[in-house]
Design a protein around this motif. Structure first.
Motif, PDB file in Angstrom:
ATOM      1  N   ASP A  81      30.222  40.180  47.745  1.00 60.86           N
ATOM      2  CA  ASP A  81      29.410  40.925  48.707  1.00 60.86           C
ATOM      3  C   ASP A  81      27.997  41.056  48.126  1.00 60.86           C
ATOM      4  OD1 ASP A  81      31.542  41.029  50.399  1.00 60.86           O
ATOM      5  OD2 ASP A  81      32.178  43.030  49.811  1.00 60.86           O
ATOM      6  N   GLN A  82      27.472  42.292  47.987  1.00 64.49           N
ATOM      7  CA  GLN A  82      26.106  42.439  47.477  1.00 64.49           C
ATOM      8  C   GLN A  82      26.066  42.618  45.962  1.00 64.49           C
ATOM      9  OE1 GLN A  82      27.851  44.826  48.951  1.00 64.49           O
ATOM     10  NE2 GLN A  82      26.977  46.870  48.706  1.00 64.49           N
ATOM     11  N   TYR A  83      27.219  42.487  45.301  1.00 68.00           N
ATOM     12  CA  TYR A  83      27.285  42.766  43.864  1.00 68.00           C
ATOM     13  C   TYR A  83      27.191  41.468  43.068  1.00 68.00           C
ATOM     14  CZ  TYR A  83      28.945  47.102  45.900  1.00 68.00           C
ATOM     15  OH  TYR A  83      29.052  48.240  46.645  1.00 68.00           O
ATOM     16  N   LYS A  84      26.158  41.347  42.269  1.00 67.71           N
ATOM     17  CA  LYS A  84      25.865  40.101  41.568  1.00 67.71           C
ATOM     18  C   LYS A  84      26.807  39.893  40.386  1.00 67.71           C
ATOM     19  CE  LYS A  84      22.045  37.544  39.421  1.00 67.71           C
ATOM     20  NZ  LYS A  84      22.245  36.307  40.179  1.00 67.71           N
ATOM     21  N   ASN A  85      27.388  38.689  40.322  1.00 61.31           N
ATOM     22  CA  ASN A  85      28.250  38.275  39.201  1.00 61.31           C
ATOM     23  C   ASN A  85      29.388  39.259  38.927  1.00 61.31           C
ATOM     24  OD1 ASN A  85      26.698  35.973  38.760  1.00 61.31           O
ATOM     25  ND2 ASN A  85      25.383  36.971  37.259  1.00 61.31           N
ATOM     26  N   MET A  86      29.890  39.892  39.952  1.00 64.13           N
ATOM     27  CA  MET A  86      30.921  40.915  39.757  1.00 64.13           C
ATOM     28  C   MET A  86      32.294  40.299  39.486  1.00 64.13           C
ATOM     29  SD  MET A  86      31.298  44.128  39.436  1.00 64.13           S
ATOM     30  CE  MET A  86      29.813  44.875  40.114  1.00 64.13           C
ATOM     31  N   VAL A  87      32.506  39.062  39.917  1.00 65.88           N
ATOM     32  CA  VAL A  87      33.774  38.365  39.699  1.00 65.88           C
ATOM     33  C   VAL A  87      33.510  37.196  38.755  1.00 65.88           C
ATOM     34  CG1 VAL A  87      35.648  37.066  40.778  1.00 65.88           C
ATOM     35  CG2 VAL A  87      34.591  38.986  41.999  1.00 65.88           C
ATOM     36  N   GLY A  88      34.215  37.146  37.627  1.00 63.38           N
ATOM     37  CA  GLY A  88      33.936  36.066  36.689  1.00 63.38           C
ATOM     38  C   GLY A  88      34.953  35.955  35.582  1.00 63.38           C
ATOM     39  N   ALA A  89      34.675  35.044  34.658  1.00 63.91           N
ATOM     40  CA  ALA A  89      35.553  34.809  33.515  1.00 63.91           C
ATOM     41  C   ALA A  89      34.729  34.203  32.388  1.00 63.91           C
ATOM     42  CB  ALA A  89      36.690  33.861  33.903  1.00 63.91           C
ATOM     43  N   PHE A  90      35.194  34.368  31.164  1.00 62.55           N
ATOM     44  CA  PHE A  90      34.594  33.665  30.030  1.00 62.55           C
ATOM     45  C   PHE A  90      35.330  32.341  29.866  1.00 62.55           C
ATOM     46  CE2 PHE A  90      33.551  38.092  29.088  1.00 62.55           C
ATOM     47  CZ  PHE A  90      32.200  37.984  28.769  1.00 62.55           C
ATOM     48  N   HIS A  91      34.596  31.249  29.933  1.00 60.93           N
ATOM     49  CA  HIS A  91      35.197  29.911  29.855  1.00 60.93           C
ATOM     50  C   HIS A  91      34.145  28.963  29.285  1.00 60.93           C
ATOM     51  CE1 HIS A  91      38.237  26.950  30.717  1.00 60.93           C
ATOM     52  NE2 HIS A  91      37.492  26.295  31.605  1.00 60.93           N
TER      53      HIS A  91
END
Length: 364
Positions: free
Chosen positions: A153-163
């Protein structure tokens, strides 16, 4: 061709890969071949702008190495950096029978690299990927270190992983295709690296601004290598941001809020600079750096063609949105300030009043 190794051993987060600087894609095949990967299929992930410039060239270079090379192209821009695009990429990989041993190539700027990395981290619980960054910002920041993610939505980089990638290959000639403003945007992260970790590098950037702006190859290579080396040191010590890696977020807390509220009309590097100005202001008020050092930094931002203020948004909204950032910890903003030029620290005591005052000259 120059290289730099990013390496961490003896822990549960082991990794080792090369950062390569070159003037073309001619030696990309050799670098990939040296990895001795088991992949039979490769997918080049890119956007609609970069695909017109480099997709066929990269596809031709990689085709002899794999049984199948496909391409997934999505619309250019931050608006595509979301789970819907990732879902479409998953569908492409499934329909083309990509297995866990196969590989993705991220050909583009930060949006492409972040999104491809996240898809690689999560498809079949993790497959390999290689970064082919084409913008200055991606070359000095997002392609190195294994941070991947998308906006929610309006939240930047809120979903991620270290890879972590298997390789970062930078074709320096891609910088020549960037328009001036997009090229300049990369300097935000570059100047940040000097401010938080290396005063000598910061001074070098000041003294070589004219050469760098003129895109002198040797100066650009030295600058990018210096910036990547600073990031390498931080990432090797703290790959999953449990401690000092958070220092790389200097300028990002308020910068990300400005970026969202401006609906991404400003580039990421431009917003980071605005956030850094606020953080520098607080650092002056707290007596860590001098007014002269603050003024010096402002002049440097201007030398690198950054806007130092913005209109159309409110200070209260910037502070409100900053509190929805993923950098919040125990309901406190994890703010990065300077003890001195080249020496940053994490602070959890910055107040709303301090933020308001620091934004007064920035938000007009």
């Amino acid at each position: 061709m120059k290289t730099l190794t990013v390496k961490r051993e003896g822990t549960s987060t082991e990794f080792s890969y090369e950062i390569v600087w070159d003037g073309s894609y001619e030696r990309l095949a050799g670098c990939v071949e040296n990895l001795k990967l088991p992949a039979k299929k490769a997918c080049i992930v890119t956007d609609s702008t970069v695909s017109e410039l480099y997709l066929e060239e990269v596809k031709n270079v990689l085709s002899p190495l794999f049984e199948t090379v496909t391409a997934f192209v999505f619309p250019a821009g931050e608006a595509s950096k979301n789970l819907d695009t990732v879902k479409d990429l998953y569908t492409h990989l499934i329909e083309n029978h990509f297995e866990r041993k196969d590989i993705l190539f991220a050909l583009g700027g930060g949006v492409v690299g972040d999104l491809t990395g996240y898809a690689a981290a999560t498809y079949l619980r993790g497959i390999d990927f290689i970064q082919l960054p084409t913008t200055l910002l991606a070359q000095v920041d997002s392609s190195v270190g294994g941070k991947t993610g998308v906006d929610f939505d309006q939240y930047k980089n809120m979903v991620g992983a270290f890879h972590q990638p298997k390789l970062v290959y930078m074709n320096m000639s891609t910088l020549l295709s960037l328009d001036t403003r997009l090229f300049n945007s990369g300097f935000g992260e570059i100047i940040k690296h000097g401010l938080i970790k290396d005063a000598a590098y910061y001074r070098w950037l000041q003294n070589n601004a004219a050469k760098i702006q003129a895109k002198d190859y040797d100066a650009l290579e030295q600058m990018i290598a210096g910036s990547c080396n600073i990031k390498r040191e931080v990432v090797e010590l703290d790959p999953t941001e449990q401690g000092d890696r958070a220092l790389l977020n200097f300028g990002h807390t308020l910068g990300h809020a400005i970026e969202k509220l401006m609906n991404f009309q400003l580039y990421h590097g431009e917003c980071v600079v605005l956030g850094m100005i606020a953080a520098l202001n607080i650092s002056v008020t707290r007596g860590h750096i001098t007014q002269a050092e603050y003024d010096d930094a402002i002049q440097m931002f201007k030398d690198y063609a950054f806007p130092t203020n913005v209109t159309g948004i409110s200070i209260d909204d910037v502070i409100r949105v900053s509190k929805s950032d993923k950098k919040m910890e125990a309901n406190q903003i994890k703010f990065i300030l300077l003890k001195q030029i080249g020496n940053a620290y994490i602070d959890r005591t910055v107040t709303d009043d301090e933020m308001k005052r620091s934004l007064t000259d920035i938000i007009r």
